[in-house]
Write a protein that holds these residues in place. Sequence first.
Motif, PDB file in Angstrom:
ATOM      1  N   SER A  90      36.545  46.602  56.174  1.00  0.00           N
ATOM      2  CA  SER A  90      37.267  45.932  55.335  1.00  0.00           C
ATOM      3  C   SER A  90      37.835  47.202  54.747  1.00  0.00           C
ATOM      4  O   SER A  90      36.728  48.270  53.963  1.00  0.00           O
ATOM      5  CB  SER A  90      36.895  44.586  54.265  1.00  0.00           C
ATOM      6  N   GLN A  91      39.405  47.301  54.254  1.00  0.00           N
ATOM      7  CA  GLN A  91      39.422  48.578  53.476  1.00  0.00           C
ATOM      8  C   GLN A  91      39.996  48.442  52.329  1.00  0.00           C
ATOM      9  O   GLN A  91      40.911  46.401  52.253  1.00  0.00           O
ATOM     10  CB  GLN A  91      39.782  49.592  53.695  1.00  0.00           C
ATOM     11  N   SER A  92      39.875  48.615  50.632  1.00  0.00           N
ATOM     12  CA  SER A  92      40.895  47.706  50.185  1.00  0.00           C
ATOM     13  C   SER A  92      41.396  49.335  49.192  1.00  0.00           C
ATOM     14  O   SER A  92      40.708  50.718  48.343  1.00  0.00           O
ATOM     15  CB  SER A  92      40.767  46.657  49.323  1.00  0.00           C
ATOM     16  N   LEU A 122      43.007  49.911  45.199  1.00  0.00           N
ATOM     17  CA  LEU A 122      43.476  49.772  43.829  1.00  0.00           C
ATOM     18  C   LEU A 122      44.029  50.393  43.038  1.00  0.00           C
ATOM     19  O   LEU A 122      43.403  51.452  42.222  1.00  0.00           O
ATOM     20  CB  LEU A 122      42.259  48.787  43.190  1.00  0.00           C
TER      21      LEU A 122
END
Length: 89
Positions: free
Chosen positions: A34-36, A38
């Motif tokens: 999972s990566q994000s 911002l």
Amino acid sequence: MKAVITVVGSDSTGIIAKVSGKCAEYSANIVDISQSVLKEYFAMMMLVEIDGITIDYKDFVDIMTNLGRENNLEIHMMHEDIFNSMHNI
């Protein structure tokens, strides 16, 4: 057995490729990722199988930590048992 790898830092091209490449190099199989992003900040969590790694677990942790240092990232790796113990009361 599994381990949790977390990666945090300024976003740049190729972070996932570098981390997953090191996993592949030492036969750690990525089970989930999972990566994000911002704004300019990158965060990723990976679950990897470590049963088949080709080096000692401690050495693999050190390699991942050094990969982070070389790329201005914080890369932490924690055995699944320790991760679960920390998050269960």
